[in-house]
Design an enzyme around this catalytic site. Structure first.
Site, PDB file in Angstrom:
ATOM      1  CB  VAL A  11      -0.943  -0.010   1.225  1.00 48.39           C
ATOM      2  CG1 VAL A  11      -1.666   1.316   1.359  1.00 48.39           C
ATOM      3  CG2 VAL A  11      -1.935  -1.157   1.112  1.00 48.39           C
ATOM      4  CG  LEU A 253     -22.575 -11.128  -8.657  1.00 49.09           C
ATOM      5  CD1 LEU A 253     -23.827 -10.723  -9.426  1.00 49.09           C
ATOM      6  CD2 LEU A 253     -22.982 -11.813  -7.345  1.00 49.09           C
ATOM      7  CB  CYS A 263      -7.913  -7.295   1.777  1.00 50.01           C
ATOM      8  SG  CYS A 263      -6.605  -6.111   1.499  1.00 50.01           S
TER       9      CYS A 263
HETATM   10  C1  UDX Z   1      -9.540  -6.586  -2.116  1.00 51.30           C
HETATM   11  C2  UDX Z   1     -10.519  -5.439  -2.417  1.00 51.30           C
HETATM   12  O1  UDX Z   1     -11.069  -5.613  -3.716  1.00 51.30           O
HETATM   13  C3  UDX Z   1      -9.829  -4.116  -2.297  1.00 51.30           C
HETATM   14  O2  UDX Z   1     -10.762  -3.062  -2.492  1.00 51.30           O
HETATM   15  C4  UDX Z   1      -9.231  -4.015  -0.904  1.00 51.30           C
HETATM   16  O3  UDX Z   1      -8.600  -2.801  -0.681  1.00 51.30           O
HETATM   17  C5  UDX Z   1      -8.278  -5.173  -0.650  1.00 51.30           C
HETATM   18  O4  UDX Z   1      -8.969  -6.399  -0.845  1.00 51.30           O
HETATM   19  P1  UDX Z   1      -7.681  -7.986  -3.423  1.00 51.30           P
HETATM   20  O5  UDX Z   1      -7.597  -8.826  -2.189  1.00 51.30           O
HETATM   21  O6  UDX Z   1      -6.407  -7.519  -4.021  1.00 51.30           O
HETATM   22  O7  UDX Z   1      -8.550  -6.664  -3.130  1.00 51.30           O
HETATM   23  O8  UDX Z   1      -8.416  -8.830  -4.535  1.00 51.30           O
HETATM   24  P2  UDX Z   1      -9.851  -8.967  -5.209  1.00 51.30           P
HETATM   25  O9  UDX Z   1      -9.701  -8.790  -6.673  1.00 51.30           O
HETATM   26  O10 UDX Z   1     -10.845  -8.128  -4.535  1.00 51.30           O
HETATM   27  O11 UDX Z   1     -10.159 -10.520  -4.969  1.00 51.30           O
HETATM   28  C6  UDX Z   1     -10.250 -11.082  -3.658  1.00 51.30           C
HETATM   29  C7  UDX Z   1     -10.567 -12.561  -3.699  1.00 51.30           C
HETATM   30  O12 UDX Z   1     -11.913 -12.779  -4.120  1.00 51.30           O
HETATM   31  C8  UDX Z   1      -9.706 -13.370  -4.680  1.00 51.30           C
HETATM   32  O13 UDX Z   1      -9.385 -14.611  -4.060  1.00 51.30           O
HETATM   33  C9  UDX Z   1     -10.609 -13.588  -5.878  1.00 51.30           C
HETATM   34  O14 UDX Z   1     -10.290 -14.727  -6.623  1.00 51.30           O
HETATM   35  C10 UDX Z   1     -11.961 -13.702  -5.200  1.00 51.30           C
HETATM   36  N1  UDX Z   1     -13.090 -13.349  -6.075  1.00 51.30           N
HETATM   37  C11 UDX Z   1     -13.272 -12.055  -6.487  1.00 51.30           C
HETATM   38  C12 UDX Z   1     -13.990 -14.334  -6.468  1.00 51.30           C
HETATM   39  O15 UDX Z   1     -13.858 -15.509  -6.108  1.00 51.30           O
HETATM   40  N2  UDX Z   1     -15.063 -13.969  -7.245  1.00 51.30           N
HETATM   41  C13 UDX Z   1     -15.270 -12.699  -7.658  1.00 51.30           C
HETATM   42  O16 UDX Z   1     -16.273 -12.464  -8.346  1.00 51.30           O
HETATM   43  C14 UDX Z   1     -14.341 -11.712  -7.275  1.00 51.30           C
END
Ligand code: UDX
Length: 433
Positions: A11, A253, A263
């Site tokens: 960050v 979704l 996070c």
């Molecule tokens: C997240 C938030 O999006 C961000 O705003 C915050 O500041 C930090 O946490 P990040 O952890 O980098 O970001 O990844 P993100 O793209 O949000 O995906 C998180 C997890 O959810 C991943 O494991 C991803 O594979 C999963 N995911 C995401 C799904 O399984 N389905 C989806 O539709 C979206």
């Protein structure tokens, strides 16, 4: 504006480089001398698309510098951002705030003139009050205000998220501090990004509520996916069908193996702890955390089922190990539990990930790491896609079939059309289809 960024991790580094790119003077500080040495030599310790170039450009322009010497970086600053880690505390899941508080005390000792102290780290509600108390106690004469300014950066898309945010949240009721923050974010305001001002506690809670809501959305569609499998529906149809309703929205979704990363798992747990402490239990989020935890091993069992119910003595090829594409981050990646479930059931694992293998070796030492996707498939009894890297979206499926001992593809990210896989002679299982 003169900005000092305490903490040059994910960050801090992204935010520091982007602020410098806006034209501010930025000093990034870190206690880790090795990290600062690497940054001074132009090496970026994390994998984030575009970051290396952004850092190089702004260092060359004289707007971005690095140091381990916090005391020298604070007195001149208009704003000091605290962007240190807040991991889950071992044992109870509360956010571990010791790095934030230590940074606050160190900053306090060097303050000169009115300075805005900005909590950028994800911190539970009330942390700003404690930071304020620590600074006042350490340096009773200091002129300062503590502001909450949570980040909403996605790994792999962090620079774009910083420069084109859906919104910026600023939590403070101090007019002088708000003026400094408005100047810092003016380039975004001019670009018409909404800049929202609210109370400090409101801003702190916004971050947790946002992440918990997104984790809920993913978990909701994952459970709908399970139901789709039972009733013979396709979760991608259902997700599109509901996502086009503006009140729901089509993002987040995508059904899959469960969320991971640095996070969502940590922030949902910390929210539950805060909620318990304030006797306002968050039952929906409690369920989300439990459902997502169970899902990871359930995905391992899904692979076993696709292999006919038994993987003892079999070899499974795994493509993708990081918690999502375009990162080398393995934190809470579903791949860890999936691989462990398969190993517990007696399988041998071969795996490939474009960026994550070095990190993966720490969590998963007992697997054979391969040089590319096709090498991974050699003589395997099934092929499993765990992370949807672009490199896995256009595999040569007939070649995959010829390399595999048994023609089985388990697509945990739903990136292939069933008919295309079946036409290549492979059996196909996916999530919720
Ligand atoms: C997240 C938030 O999006 C961000 O705003 C915050 O500041 C930090 O946490 P990040 O952890 O980098 O970001 O990844 P993100 O793209 O949000 O995906 C998180 C997890 O959810 C991943 O494991 C991803 O594979 C999963 N995911 C995401 C799904 O399984 N389905 C989806 O539709 C979206």
């Amino acid at each position: 504006m003169k900005i000092t960024m305490i903490g040059s991790g994910y960050v801090g580094l992204v935010s520091g480089a982007c602020f410098a790119d806006f034209g501010h003077d930025v000093i990034c500080v870190d206690k880790d001398a090795g990290k600062i040495e690497a940054l001074l030599a132009g090496r970026i310790p994390i994998f984030e698309p575009g970051l290396e170039q952004l850092v190089a450009n702004n260092v060359a322009a004289g707007r971005l510098s690095f140091t381990t010497d916090l005391a020298s970086a604070v007195p001149e600053a208009d704003a000091v951002f605290i962007a240190v880690g807040t991991p889950s505390r071992r044992g109870d899941g509360h956010a571990d705030l010791r790095y934030v508080y230590a940074a606050a005390a160190e900053v306090a000792a060097s303050l000169k003139g009115f300075t805005v102290i900005v909590d950028k780290s994800t911190v539970p509600v009330g942390t700003g009050d404690e930071v304020e108390r620590i600074i006042r106690q350490t340096n009773p004469d200091a002129e300062f205000a503590v502001v909450s300014n949570p980040e909403f950066l996605r790994e792999g898309a962090a620079i774009d998220d910083f420069k084109r945010p859906d919104r910026v949240v600023i939590g403070s009721d101090d007019p002088r501090a708000l003026e400094v923050m408005r100047q810092i974010y003016r380039p975004l305001a001019l670009g018409r990004s909404p800049i929202i001002e609210m109370s400090r506690r409101g801003a702190e809670l916004t971050k947790y509520a946002g992440n918990a809501f997104l984790a809920t959305k993913i978990t909701f569609i994952n459970e709908i996916a399970d139901l789709c499998e039972k009733v013979g529906a396709d979760v991608q149809d259902v997700a599109r069908g509901i996502g086009l309703d503006n009140r729901i929205g089509s993002k987040f979704l995508h059904a899959g193996p469960g969320y991971g990363g640095s996070c969502f798992p940590k922030d949902t747990l910390a929210l539950l702890k805060t909620a318990q402490d304030h006797e306002a239990p968050q039952r929906i989020v409690e369920a989300v955390v439990a459902v997502n935890d169970q899902r990871k091993r359930a995905m391992g069992r899904k692979v076993i089922h696709a292999c006919g119910g038994d993987v003892r003595g079999k070899t499974i090829a795994v493509l993708g190990l990081t918690f999502k594409p375009n990162t080398d981050d393995m934190r809470d990646s579903p791949a860890i539990a999936i691989v462990q479930t398969l190993q517990d059931a007696g399988a041998t694992i071969r795996a490939f990930d474009p960026e994550g293998m070095e990190q993966a070796r720490k969590d998963l030492p007992d697997i054979t790491y391969c040089g590319n996707a096709y090498e991974t498939m050699e003589d395997a009894d099934a092929l499993v896609i765990v992370t949807e890297w672009d490199a896995f979206r256009a595999l040569d499926l007939p070649r995959a079939k010829s390399l595999l001992r048994a023609p089985i593809l388990v697509d945990l990210r739903n990136i292939y059309p069933r008919d295309m896989v079946e036409a290549a002679g492979l059996t196909y299982s996916a999530v919720g289809r």
